[in-house]
Enzyme design. Sequence first.
Site: not given
Lengths: 247, 548
Positions: B266, B411, B405, B244, B251, B334, B246
């Site tokens: 975020r 990413k 994470r 997808e 966010r 997303f 970035k």
Amino acid sequence: MLKATITADIFRDTVDALSALVTECRLHFSETEVWARAVDTANVAMIILSLKKEAFSQYEATTGEIGLDIAKLKNTYSMMGKASDIRLEHPDGANKIEVTFEGYHYSITLLDSNTIKKDPNAPGIQLPGQVTISGSELNNVIKSAAIVSDKIWFAIDPDNKEFVLYAEGDSDNIKRSFSAGEVIACNWQQAKSLFSIDYLKDMGKVMSHAEKVTIDLGADHPIKFSFEIAGGNGQVEYLLAPRIEAD
Amino acid sequence: MLFLNFAELCSRLEKISGRLDTIALLSETICSLSEEDLPHFCRLILGKPFPEWSGQKLGVGPNLLYEAVAYVTGKKRDEIIDRLSRVGDAGAAVEDLLSQKSQTSFFTVELSLSDIMAALLEISVTEGGRSQKEKVRVIQRLLSNASPLEGHYITAILLEDFRIGIGDGNLREAIARAFSVNPDLVEYANQVRNDMGEVALLAKQGETALQSVRLVPFHPVRMMLARQGTISGVLESGNPVAVEYKYDGARFQFHKQNGRCRMYSRRLEEVTAAMPDVVTLLNDALPDDIIVDGEVIAVRDGRPLPFQTVLRRFRRKHNVAEAADAITMLPNLFDILYLDGRMLIDLPFHIRREKLCKVAGNFVTPQLVSDNESEIEAYYHAALDAGHEGVMLKLQDSRYTPGVRGKDWVKIKPEADTLDLVVTGAEWGEGKRAHVFGSFLLSVRDEEKLIPISRVATGFSDEQLAWLHDTLQDDILRKDGKMVYFEPRLVFEVGYSEIQKSPNYEGGYALRFPRFIELREDKDIKEANTTEDVTDRYIQTHKVQNES
């Protein structure tokens, strides 16, 4: 229940006496008097205040207590003439106090008295020294001392028969000695303690209106200032904890 | 629990270096707590009085604290600031000051953990014209009753500068041990509920309670995060991955239930009021009873605008309507976390994606599913050409893991020669910049500490310098000649040409040609780069240079 009428002067003096130390307090009333006992947020200064029913031109009350927001009460000052008669009303169970004068009607929401700090007990201490001087002179010394320092000694010197107020700053100092002839009364018992001028400044303004202030004093002990308001129908006591300087 | 016992425990924990000893002591304490104290304890030991999702903030700066300390100790404000600059740590300085206070008091009241919590709550809900005074009053009350050691930790909590080395990980293990439950379940429950306080209570009830946690609208969870990586690395498993764009945006998490909508940033701050246009778009497009994850980008003539444009809107409190007209904000969704009373985070990503496509139509991020490296690379270059940051690679069978994470999201973006650094100091400027800060001292994280690595003086507009000067006033901890030092709060993204070894900075590295890129208001100082990151990058670049 409280229904009472009081002159603007006494109303102001009473509220000012409280606001020198606290922003909120519990006000108690009975058939014969209203009173409050409160301590500042740091537990350093205390006020014990009472007004007899004779201080009011009209007074009717049953036993009760309310939580006062003192800043809100002071807001009524701006429209208050010197000689206005102030009508205070608090019906049982209401969460408001009605303040009426000269066509103005303030309805002031009360604080939940459970959220206000508990009434403190007056410390049971014996203070040997006692001196009485004029309130305005006391205030003048506090004001001048504030210019050079943030703390001030209160002392009774029995040998020289002097009541001494002494403030020492970084570079300058101020001393005011009252001789036996200058004080209204004194028991000439040895006493010496140090206090924060920050607290005294606000108390001093209130005490400046009193003809005489009686000061109870010890050695590194709290100090107590007692004076009358409402032409003798009211009594205020301020207590202040000392500063102890490590040498 | 008495707050004094809490303070003594903190002091002991600070001195313990071993992880196992820390966990043992923590779990022993947790076992002994009452139902009432347990959640307060678990939040306070992490230095956060309120659940992260609640949005409650204390809003106490050093200046308020100085005022209260001066009042309680009978010392002058200057003396307080002076002591602080000598001791360096605000908590330790207050402890010191309280132990030497010359002002006596008539009495003190023992503080309990719940007294402290009640006072913190009072501070957080105080607002309006008299709020600063009211806050000072509450702090005075706390400090006048506090012993020096209690004062130390009250200060650290108030300034949100509580560093005793306890993180989510240690606390999770301690809770698990205290109530004999599986730590993974504690972790899972915390991902869903986002509040160690509540999770500890559930753990006390047992594993079934931990397993049955559910997402609820208007109770935001942390965002799932991505690692940096390579396309070939992700494809090693041989399975096709989802690719997808970035986005270079902000966010957000969007919640809707009973026709009510809320949008969170975020950092889980509510931004609904600042983004009425986006909220309306999403409200119209989405069914009721839903939580989705996405990124909002600013668009002009079909091309994305830089990230600051979006943040400016997030920050805005006034003239929101005017700002909304000037730039088009476009949400890109997303992921979907919750729909129609069902929590979806444990479903595989490709199933969540199917559900998202069904309900969110136009706003769903385009996606390529492929196991072909060159196809993905082409998609990556198309993303860059369209003005996006790069691409995200997501494993098709991965869960949604809030706050983690992990390896499930990777990413891919152009080699980043930027670091996110914490602003810890500044130097007054000269000439044209005489009345603002001319350069800023920046630090990297090193576990609980912040270590200076660079100064940055270029890349700022005059407006930015003026704004930084104003906003940092309340953060000043101490002054030293032309230098001032701040309570760490802001994160700068800083570009550089090279990381060099340097004896000038404590960490042993310095940045060559540092320049300010942007203020990362969406990032907490805990998200800034670490000394480890810097060392890694240094080794990486030097390895590449040596190889060539």
